[in-house]
Motif scaffolding. Structure first.
Motif, PDB file in Angstrom:
ATOM      1  N   MET A  11       0.824  -1.197   0.000  1.00 53.35           N
ATOM      2  CA  MET A  11       0.000   0.000   0.000  1.00 53.35           C
ATOM      3  C   MET A  11       0.861   1.250   0.000  1.00 53.35           C
ATOM      4  O   MET A  11       0.523   2.223  -0.642  1.00 53.35           O
ATOM      5  N   ALA A  12       1.960   1.271   0.683  1.00 56.03           N
ATOM      6  CA  ALA A  12       2.782   2.477   0.755  1.00 56.03           C
ATOM      7  C   ALA A  12       3.246   2.911  -0.619  1.00 56.03           C
ATOM      8  O   ALA A  12       3.256   4.097  -0.934  1.00 56.03           O
ATOM      9  N   GLU A  13       3.605   1.953  -1.493  1.00 55.08           N
ATOM     10  CA  GLU A  13       4.034   2.309  -2.841  1.00 55.08           C
ATOM     11  C   GLU A  13       2.901   2.972  -3.601  1.00 55.08           C
ATOM     12  O   GLU A  13       3.080   3.963  -4.291  1.00 55.08           O
ATOM     13  N   ARG A  14       1.692   2.437  -3.484  1.00 60.61           N
ATOM     14  CA  ARG A  14       0.536   3.015  -4.159  1.00 60.61           C
ATOM     15  C   ARG A  14       0.321   4.448  -3.676  1.00 60.61           C
ATOM     16  O   ARG A  14       0.055   5.336  -4.455  1.00 60.61           O
ATOM     17  N   ASP A  15       0.437   4.677  -2.375  1.00 56.08           N
ATOM     18  CA  ASP A  15       0.237   6.009  -1.807  1.00 56.08           C
ATOM     19  C   ASP A  15       1.222   7.016  -2.399  1.00 56.08           C
ATOM     20  O   ASP A  15       0.849   8.112  -2.784  1.00 56.08           O
ATOM     21  N   THR A  16       2.496   6.655  -2.461  1.00 59.68           N
ATOM     22  CA  THR A  16       3.501   7.615  -2.882  1.00 59.68           C
ATOM     23  C   THR A  16       3.495   7.847  -4.376  1.00 59.68           C
ATOM     24  O   THR A  16       3.852   8.927  -4.824  1.00 59.68           O
ATOM     25  N   LYS A  17       3.091   6.887  -5.162  1.00 62.06           N
ATOM     26  CA  LYS A  17       3.103   7.061  -6.611  1.00 62.06           C
ATOM     27  C   LYS A  17       1.859   7.766  -7.147  1.00 62.06           C
ATOM     28  O   LYS A  17       1.944   8.500  -8.114  1.00 62.06           O
ATOM     29  N   ARG A  18       0.721   7.526  -6.566  1.00 58.87           N
ATOM     30  CA  ARG A  18      -0.534   8.017  -7.137  1.00 58.87           C
ATOM     31  C   ARG A  18      -1.253   9.080  -6.317  1.00 58.87           C
ATOM     32  O   ARG A  18      -2.015   9.852  -6.857  1.00 58.87           O
ATOM     33  N   ILE A  19      -1.051   9.101  -5.011  1.00 61.48           N
ATOM     34  CA  ILE A  19      -1.809   9.995  -4.135  1.00 61.48           C
ATOM     35  C   ILE A  19      -0.849  10.961  -3.448  1.00 61.48           C
ATOM     36  O   ILE A  19       0.202  10.578  -2.960  1.00 61.48           O
ATOM     37  N   ALA A  20      -1.233  12.236  -3.413  1.00 61.73           N
ATOM     38  CA  ALA A  20      -0.425  13.276  -2.768  1.00 61.73           C
ATOM     39  C   ALA A  20      -1.310  14.061  -1.810  1.00 61.73           C
ATOM     40  O   ALA A  20      -2.522  13.946  -1.830  1.00 61.73           O
ATOM     41  N   ARG A  21      -0.679  14.892  -0.964  1.00 59.48           N
ATOM     42  CA  ARG A  21      -1.423  15.716   0.008  1.00 59.48           C
ATOM     43  C   ARG A  21      -0.946  17.159  -0.011  1.00 59.48           C
ATOM     44  O   ARG A  21      -1.062  17.854   0.974  1.00 59.48           O
ATOM     45  N   ASP A  22      -0.413  17.617  -1.116  1.00 57.02           N
ATOM     46  CA  ASP A  22       0.176  18.954  -1.148  1.00 57.02           C
ATOM     47  C   ASP A  22      -0.794  20.064  -1.552  1.00 57.02           C
ATOM     48  O   ASP A  22      -0.406  21.214  -1.658  1.00 57.02           O
ATOM     49  N   ILE A  23      -2.057  19.757  -1.765  1.00 53.93           N
ATOM     50  CA  ILE A  23      -3.056  20.775  -2.105  1.00 53.93           C
ATOM     51  C   ILE A  23      -4.165  20.727  -1.053  1.00 53.93           C
ATOM     52  O   ILE A  23      -4.821  19.708  -0.879  1.00 53.93           O
ATOM     53  N   LEU A  24      -4.347  21.816  -0.338  1.00 54.54           N
ATOM     54  CA  LEU A  24      -5.421  21.961   0.649  1.00 54.54           C
ATOM     55  C   LEU A  24      -5.431  20.868   1.720  1.00 54.54           C
ATOM     56  O   LEU A  24      -6.472  20.549   2.275  1.00 54.54           O
ATOM     57  N   SER A  25      -4.291  20.249   1.983  1.00 56.71           N
ATOM     58  CA  SER A  25      -4.176  19.217   3.022  1.00 56.71           C
ATOM     59  C   SER A  25      -5.187  18.097   2.847  1.00 56.71           C
ATOM     60  O   SER A  25      -5.645  17.505   3.816  1.00 56.71           O
ATOM     61  N   GLU A  26      -5.531  17.813   1.612  1.00 59.75           N
ATOM     62  CA  GLU A  26      -6.493  16.745   1.330  1.00 59.75           C
ATOM     63  C   GLU A  26      -5.889  15.801   0.297  1.00 59.75           C
ATOM     64  O   GLU A  26      -5.313  16.249  -0.686  1.00 59.75           O
ATOM     65  N   PRO A  27      -6.009  14.478   0.502  1.00 54.35           N
ATOM     66  CA  PRO A  27      -5.455  13.539  -0.468  1.00 54.35           C
ATOM     67  C   PRO A  27      -6.074  13.747  -1.856  1.00 54.35           C
ATOM     68  O   PRO A  27      -7.290  13.886  -1.988  1.00 54.35           O
ATOM     69  N   HIS A  28      -5.215  13.757  -2.861  1.00 51.56           N
ATOM     70  CA  HIS A  28      -5.675  13.961  -4.241  1.00 51.56           C
ATOM     71  C   HIS A  28      -4.757  13.194  -5.185  1.00 51.56           C
ATOM     72  O   HIS A  28      -3.687  12.740  -4.792  1.00 51.56           O
ATOM     73  N   VAL A  29      -5.196  13.067  -6.422  1.00 56.74           N
ATOM     74  CA  VAL A  29      -4.370  12.395  -7.417  1.00 56.74           C
ATOM     75  C   VAL A  29      -3.136  13.257  -7.652  1.00 56.74           C
ATOM     76  O   VAL A  29      -3.241  14.460  -7.895  1.00 56.74           O
ATOM     77  N   ARG A  30      -1.965  12.639  -7.547  1.00 58.20           N
ATOM     78  CA  ARG A  30      -0.695  13.354  -7.698  1.00 58.20           C
ATOM     79  C   ARG A  30      -0.671  14.115  -9.025  1.00 58.20           C
ATOM     80  O   ARG A  30      -0.994  13.578 -10.064  1.00 58.20           O
ATOM     81  N   GLY A  31      -0.323  15.398  -8.933  1.00 55.19           N
ATOM     82  CA  GLY A  31      -0.214  16.238 -10.118  1.00 55.19           C
ATOM     83  C   GLY A  31      -1.533  16.787 -10.612  1.00 55.19           C
ATOM     84  O   GLY A  31      -1.583  17.464 -11.637  1.00 55.19           O
ATOM     85  N   ARG A  32      -2.609  16.509  -9.895  1.00 58.18           N
ATOM     86  CA  ARG A  32      -3.938  16.987 -10.282  1.00 58.18           C
ATOM     87  C   ARG A  32      -4.616  17.626  -9.089  1.00 58.18           C
ATOM     88  O   ARG A  32      -4.223  17.439  -7.955  1.00 58.18           O
ATOM     89  N   ARG A  33      -5.687  18.351  -9.367  1.00 60.35           N
ATOM     90  CA  ARG A  33      -6.416  19.008  -8.283  1.00 60.35           C
ATOM     91  C   ARG A  33      -7.633  18.223  -7.823  1.00 60.35           C
ATOM     92  O   ARG A  33      -8.293  18.626  -6.874  1.00 60.35           O
ATOM     93  N   ILE A  34      -7.937  17.113  -8.458  1.00 56.60           N
ATOM     94  CA  ILE A  34      -9.113  16.336  -8.060  1.00 56.60           C
ATOM     95  C   ILE A  34      -8.769  15.480  -6.844  1.00 56.60           C
ATOM     96  O   ILE A  34      -7.758  14.774  -6.817  1.00 56.60           O
ATOM     97  N   SER A  35      -9.605  15.584  -5.831  1.00 55.60           N
ATOM     98  CA  SER A  35      -9.326  14.891  -4.570  1.00 55.60           C
ATOM     99  C   SER A  35      -9.860  13.466  -4.579  1.00 55.60           C
ATOM    100  O   SER A  35     -10.746  13.104  -5.361  1.00 55.60           O
ATOM    101  N   VAL A  36      -9.319  12.681  -3.677  1.00 52.32           N
ATOM    102  CA  VAL A  36      -9.790  11.316  -3.458  1.00 52.32           C
ATOM    103  C   VAL A  36     -11.273  11.353  -3.093  1.00 52.32           C
ATOM    104  O   VAL A  36     -12.066  10.556  -3.595  1.00 52.32           O
ATOM    105  N   ARG A  37     -11.647  12.308  -2.242  1.00 48.91           N
ATOM    106  CA  ARG A  37     -13.042  12.429  -1.816  1.00 48.91           C
ATOM    107  C   ARG A  37     -13.954  12.711  -3.002  1.00 48.91           C
ATOM    108  O   ARG A  37     -15.052  12.161  -3.110  1.00 48.91           O
ATOM    109  N   GLN A  38     -13.513  13.569  -3.934  1.00 45.77           N
ATOM    110  CA  GLN A  38     -14.324  13.879  -5.116  1.00 45.77           C
ATOM    111  C   GLN A  38     -14.507  12.655  -6.001  1.00 45.77           C
ATOM    112  O   GLN A  38     -15.608  12.406  -6.503  1.00 45.77           O
ATOM    113  N   ILE A  39     -13.441  11.896  -6.192  1.00 43.90           N
ATOM    114  CA  ILE A  39     -13.543  10.690  -7.014  1.00 43.90           C
ATOM    115  C   ILE A  39     -14.475   9.689  -6.365  1.00 43.90           C
ATOM    116  O   ILE A  39     -15.338   9.096  -7.025  1.00 43.90           O
ATOM    117  N   PHE A  40     -14.351   9.511  -5.051  1.00 44.77           N
ATOM    118  CA  PHE A  40     -15.260   8.618  -4.329  1.00 44.77           C
ATOM    119  C   PHE A  40     -16.711   9.049  -4.531  1.00 44.77           C
ATOM    120  O   PHE A  40     -17.580   8.221  -4.816  1.00 44.77           O
TER     121      PHE A  40
END
Length: 97
Positions: free
Chosen positions: A1-30
């Motif tokens: 799981m840690a590899e998946r987190d670091t490659k695809r998911i980031a937290r550098d925008i609004l302190s919310e998990p999002h797709v790395r390099g994009r502004r769409i959040s994990v919550r929005q996709i869900f």
């Protein structure tokens, strides 16, 4: 799981998990896929994502339930606090979908 987190998911925008390099959040996709019933491929096409990004975001959401609950609570509290500062005409209420 840690590899998946670091490659695809980031937290550098609004302190919310999002797709790395994009502004769409994990919550929005869900919300789009699991709450509104949209097809993952459709979501990927709409936001110019790899379909793998959509599935990784969904997996992240389910792998981190406490974090996602806290993100949702912070968002709701922020919206509520903002709503309290706005003066609206009588009978007008915001729609927070």
């Amino acid at each position: 799981m840690a590899e998946r987190d670091t490659k695809r998911i980031a937290r550098d925008i609004l302190s919310e998990p999002h797709v790395r390099g994009r502004r769409i959040s994990v919550r929005q996709i869900f919300a789009l896929v699991e709450e509104r019933g949209e097809d993952p491929e459709t979501v990927a096409d709409r936001f110019d994502l790899d379909v793998a990004d959509v599935y990784h975001a969904l997996a992240y959401y389910h792998d981190h339930p406490r974090e996602m609950r806290e993100v949702t609570e912070r968002r709701d509290e922020t919206i509520e606090a903002f709503d309290e500062t706005i003066s609206r005409p009588e009978g007008v209420e915001p729609d927070h979908a």
